[in-house]
Write an enzyme that holds these catalytic residues in place. Structure first.
Site, PDB file in Angstrom:
ATOM      1  N   ASN A  59       0.912  67.025 -46.188  1.00  0.00           N
ATOM      2  CA  ASN A  59       1.121  65.571 -46.098  1.00  0.00           C
ATOM      3  C   ASN A  59       0.594  64.928 -47.378  1.00  0.00           C
ATOM      4  O   ASN A  59       0.108  65.623 -48.265  1.00  0.00           O
ATOM      5  CB  ASN A  59       0.421  65.022 -44.849  1.00  0.00           C
ATOM      6  CG  ASN A  59      -1.051  65.365 -44.853  1.00  0.00           C
ATOM      7  OD1 ASN A  59      -1.787  64.962 -45.740  1.00  0.00           O
ATOM      8  ND2 ASN A  59      -1.483  66.144 -43.864  1.00  0.00           N
ATOM      9  N   CYS A  63     -12.575  63.408 -41.873  1.00  0.00           N
ATOM     10  CA  CYS A  63     -11.719  62.491 -42.639  1.00  0.00           C
ATOM     11  C   CYS A  63     -10.438  63.194 -43.089  1.00  0.00           C
ATOM     12  O   CYS A  63      -9.532  62.579 -43.613  1.00  0.00           O
ATOM     13  CB  CYS A  63     -12.541  62.015 -43.844  1.00  0.00           C
ATOM     14  SG  CYS A  63     -11.828  60.636 -44.691  1.00  0.00           S
ATOM     15  N   LYS A  71       9.394  85.932 -49.185  1.00  0.00           N
ATOM     16  CA  LYS A  71      10.051  84.647 -49.421  1.00  0.00           C
ATOM     17  C   LYS A  71      11.282  84.522 -48.515  1.00  0.00           C
ATOM     18  O   LYS A  71      12.089  85.464 -48.437  1.00  0.00           O
ATOM     19  CB  LYS A  71      10.466  84.564 -50.887  1.00  0.00           C
ATOM     20  CG  LYS A  71      11.088  83.249 -51.243  1.00  0.00           C
ATOM     21  CD  LYS A  71      11.523  83.210 -52.699  1.00  0.00           C
ATOM     22  CE  LYS A  71      12.379  81.987 -52.918  1.00  0.00           C
ATOM     23  NZ  LYS A  71      13.112  82.040 -54.163  1.00  0.00           N
ATOM     24  N   ASP A 131      -7.716  70.934 -32.841  1.00  0.00           N
ATOM     25  CA  ASP A 131      -8.168  69.619 -33.283  1.00  0.00           C
ATOM     26  C   ASP A 131      -9.661  69.742 -33.617  1.00  0.00           C
ATOM     27  O   ASP A 131     -10.503  69.853 -32.723  1.00  0.00           O
ATOM     28  CB  ASP A 131      -7.916  68.583 -32.185  1.00  0.00           C
ATOM     29  CG  ASP A 131      -8.076  67.195 -32.748  1.00  0.00           C
ATOM     30  OD1 ASP A 131      -9.147  66.903 -33.312  1.00  0.00           O
ATOM     31  OD2 ASP A 131      -7.122  66.411 -32.654  1.00  0.00           O
ATOM     32  N   VAL A 187     -12.014  67.791 -35.161  1.00  0.00           N
ATOM     33  CA  VAL A 187     -12.994  66.747 -34.833  1.00  0.00           C
ATOM     34  C   VAL A 187     -13.247  66.708 -33.325  1.00  0.00           C
ATOM     35  O   VAL A 187     -14.373  66.492 -32.872  1.00  0.00           O
ATOM     36  CB  VAL A 187     -12.542  65.380 -35.421  1.00  0.00           C
ATOM     37  CG1 VAL A 187     -11.536  64.678 -34.555  1.00  0.00           C
ATOM     38  CG2 VAL A 187     -13.723  64.481 -35.707  1.00  0.00           C
ATOM     39  N   PHE A 243     -11.305  59.653 -37.884  1.00  0.00           N
ATOM     40  CA  PHE A 243     -10.431  58.665 -38.504  1.00  0.00           C
ATOM     41  C   PHE A 243      -9.119  58.601 -37.729  1.00  0.00           C
ATOM     42  O   PHE A 243      -8.744  59.565 -37.060  1.00  0.00           O
ATOM     43  CB  PHE A 243     -10.142  59.039 -39.969  1.00  0.00           C
ATOM     44  CG  PHE A 243     -11.213  58.544 -40.904  1.00  0.00           C
ATOM     45  CD1 PHE A 243     -12.459  59.133 -40.919  1.00  0.00           C
ATOM     46  CD2 PHE A 243     -10.972  57.463 -41.743  1.00  0.00           C
ATOM     47  CE1 PHE A 243     -13.461  58.662 -41.760  1.00  0.00           C
ATOM     48  CE2 PHE A 243     -11.957  56.988 -42.587  1.00  0.00           C
ATOM     49  CZ  PHE A 243     -13.199  57.578 -42.602  1.00  0.00           C
TER      50      PHE A 243
HETATM   51  O1  C5P Z   1      -4.801  62.723 -33.934  1.00  0.00           O
HETATM   52  P1  C5P Z   1      -4.959  62.278 -35.340  1.00  0.00           P
HETATM   53  O2  C5P Z   1      -4.432  63.268 -36.355  1.00  0.00           O
HETATM   54  O3  C5P Z   1      -4.472  60.883 -35.601  1.00  0.00           O
HETATM   55  O4  C5P Z   1      -6.544  62.190 -35.526  1.00  0.00           O
HETATM   56  C1  C5P Z   1      -7.143  61.940 -36.745  1.00  0.00           C
HETATM   57  C2  C5P Z   1      -8.559  62.416 -36.688  1.00  0.00           C
HETATM   58  O5  C5P Z   1      -8.622  63.725 -36.131  1.00  0.00           O
HETATM   59  C3  C5P Z   1      -9.188  62.531 -38.066  1.00  0.00           C
HETATM   60  O6  C5P Z   1     -10.568  62.328 -37.902  1.00  0.00           O
HETATM   61  C4  C5P Z   1      -8.867  63.969 -38.426  1.00  0.00           C
HETATM   62  O7  C5P Z   1      -9.755  64.480 -39.410  1.00  0.00           O
HETATM   63  C5  C5P Z   1      -9.041  64.675 -37.112  1.00  0.00           C
HETATM   64  N1  C5P Z   1      -8.207  65.862 -36.887  1.00  0.00           N
HETATM   65  C6  C5P Z   1      -8.796  67.099 -36.818  1.00  0.00           C
HETATM   66  N2  C5P Z   1      -8.057  68.202 -36.551  1.00  0.00           N
HETATM   67  C7  C5P Z   1      -6.739  68.103 -36.345  1.00  0.00           C
HETATM   68  C8  C5P Z   1      -6.090  66.847 -36.406  1.00  0.00           C
HETATM   69  C9  C5P Z   1      -6.870  65.749 -36.686  1.00  0.00           C
HETATM   70  O8  C5P Z   1     -10.022  67.199 -37.026  1.00  0.00           O
HETATM   71  N3  C5P Z   1      -6.032  69.189 -36.082  1.00  0.00           N
END
Ligand code: C5P
Length: 402
Positions: free
Chosen positions: A211, A275, A290, A307, A309, A325
């Site tokens: 991204n 973050c 490839k 996830d 966080v 965030f």
């Molecule tokens: O769900 P979303 O991507 O909007 O959440 C954003 C928050 O979750 C940010 O703090 C990001 O660093 C964290 N995040 C994470 N692991 C993921 C997706 C998001 O820690 N797989």
């Protein structure tokens, strides 16, 4: 810059093309009230004229032990005692190797052994020479010894290569020195871990999903926390940013790498700030070869990434204070509040990505902060300034909880 007033700085210049930038560096340091004495290696004098540096610094430029220009017969000892900081910029691969080994075969290297002043180096060299295991090993040796490593930056090089190896801009080096002298140690009892940047999720050996995250917000937060003395670990996906001063950086590629780096040390952290723009999905089976364009339709199966966080937020034992965030384009407040609860966060910082001049890949940002008992808006400003405010808010809330 109050930190630079009346400071005695020895500027060591080694022989790289970036040496010409040191004329500006000396000028900026003098403008901020520092006294600068210059030592050049033999090869540095091929890149920049000693007379220019002598004129700007208003001191004789030194290059060997036996100069008639020196006030002392042992200039490395006398200068070592005079210095509040020894900065070597540019620091070539050769100079770094000599420092790492502890050679004393010229005035600059001898001074580095003879001084008790802090030593900082601003590496500058071809990107491949910088990546070389020998150079990285030398840098690690110096870092372990307490030498400050400032840079290098990423970009175009004199040899037409692109990569890490550019000397940090002189104005930024001046900021680093000012930071160094004016640092505040009020958070030195805290370990803070921050994730930053995007992740790359491999499709095959040469392609990946990612991204537009630049990592700037996470890096600015790391710098703001380190400026107050916190012990900061910054776990970052692939970005082209210099490591903030006094921050320990761990580079990772994918979401799975980031999760394992986080989990390895999370139990020692007081505060965790997620973050990073972690990729929500990864390719189920990334190809070792490839992928060929022999099909008209290519179907990819993706699987959800952990996830990070939220896993930190769900820890039962030794759970840190957890900040996440949320980048939102509509119903920011409601989405952010819901996300704070569903991800088990103490605080969520939401930004509105519907504006072009803020948030992702921009230098500016504004944030809405929500916690269990309140909220606050931090209005649009440079990420560096916003990060300082955010650290203040996080520390106040952390203190209320502990
Ligand atoms: O769900 P979303 O991507 O909007 O959440 C954003 C928050 O979750 C940010 O703090 C990001 O660093 C964290 N995040 C994470 N692991 C993921 C997706 C998001 O820690 N797989």
């Amino acid at each position: 810059m109050a930190g630079l007033i009346d400071k005695h700085i020895i500027l060591g210049i080694s022989g790289g093309i970036a040496a010409y930038k040191t004329i500006d560096l000396v000028r900026y340091l003098k403008e901020q009230g520092s006294d600068v004495k210059v030592i050049m290696t033999k090869s540095a004098k091929k890149f920049v004229a000693p007379l220019s540096l002598q004129t700007i610094s208003r001191h004789p430029v030194l290059d060997n032990f036996l100069s008639t220009q020196t006030e002392s017969s042992m200039p490395h000892i006398a200068l070592g005692k005079w210095a509040d900081l020894v900065l070597i910029a540019p620091a070539t691969a050769n100079l770094l190797a000599r420092l790492a080994v502890g050679l004393a075969n010229d005035l600059l290297c001898s001074l580095c052994l003879a001084t008790t002043a802090p030593i900082a180096v601003a590496p500058a060299m071809n990107q491949q020479m910088y990546k070389a295991i020998a150079t990285q090993t030398n840098l690690n040796t110096l870092r372990d010894r307490g030498v400050l490593i400032w840079g290098p930056d990423y970009g175009h090089q004199a040899c037409d290569d692109i990569g890490y190896g550019r000397m940090i801009d002189p104005k930024v080096l001046v900021e680093y020195i000012n930071h160094y002298f004016s640092h505040d140690d009020s958070l030195n009892h805290l370990n803070i871990m921050i994730t930053a940047g995007p992740t790359h999720e491999a499709l095959d050996p040469i392609r990946f999903f990612t991204n537009y995250s630049s990592g700037k917000m996470g890096f600015a937060i790391a710098q703001a926390a380190a400026d107050k003395g916190a012990k900061v670990t910054l776990i970052t996906g692939p970005v082209h940013l210099s490591t903030p001063i006094r921050v320990r950086r761990i580079d990772v590629i994918s979401a799975l790498d980031m999760k394992s780096a986080v989990m390895q040390e999370i139990k020692n952290q007081h505060i965790f700030i997620g973050c990073a723009a972690v990729s929500d999905y990864r390719i189920y089976h990334s190809s070792l070869e490839k992928i060929k364009k022999d099909k008209d339709i290519l179907k990819l199966v993706m699987v959800k990434n952990p996830d990070i966080v939220s896993e930190v937020g769900s820890l039962i034992e030794k759970r840190p204070y957890v900040v996440g965030f949320a980048a939102e384009s509509k119903n920011i407040q409601q989405h952010a509040k819901d996300k704070r609860i569903s991800k088990h966060l103490d605080l969520i910082c939401a930004n509105d990505i519907s504006y072009l001049n803020q948030g992702f890949n921009s230098d500016n940002n504004s944030l809405y902060l929500f916690w269990n008992k309140g909220s606050v808006i931090l209005p649009l400003r440079k990420k560096r300034v916003l990060a300082q405010q955010l650290i203040r808010e996080i520390i106040n809330l952390y203190n209320e909880n502990n």
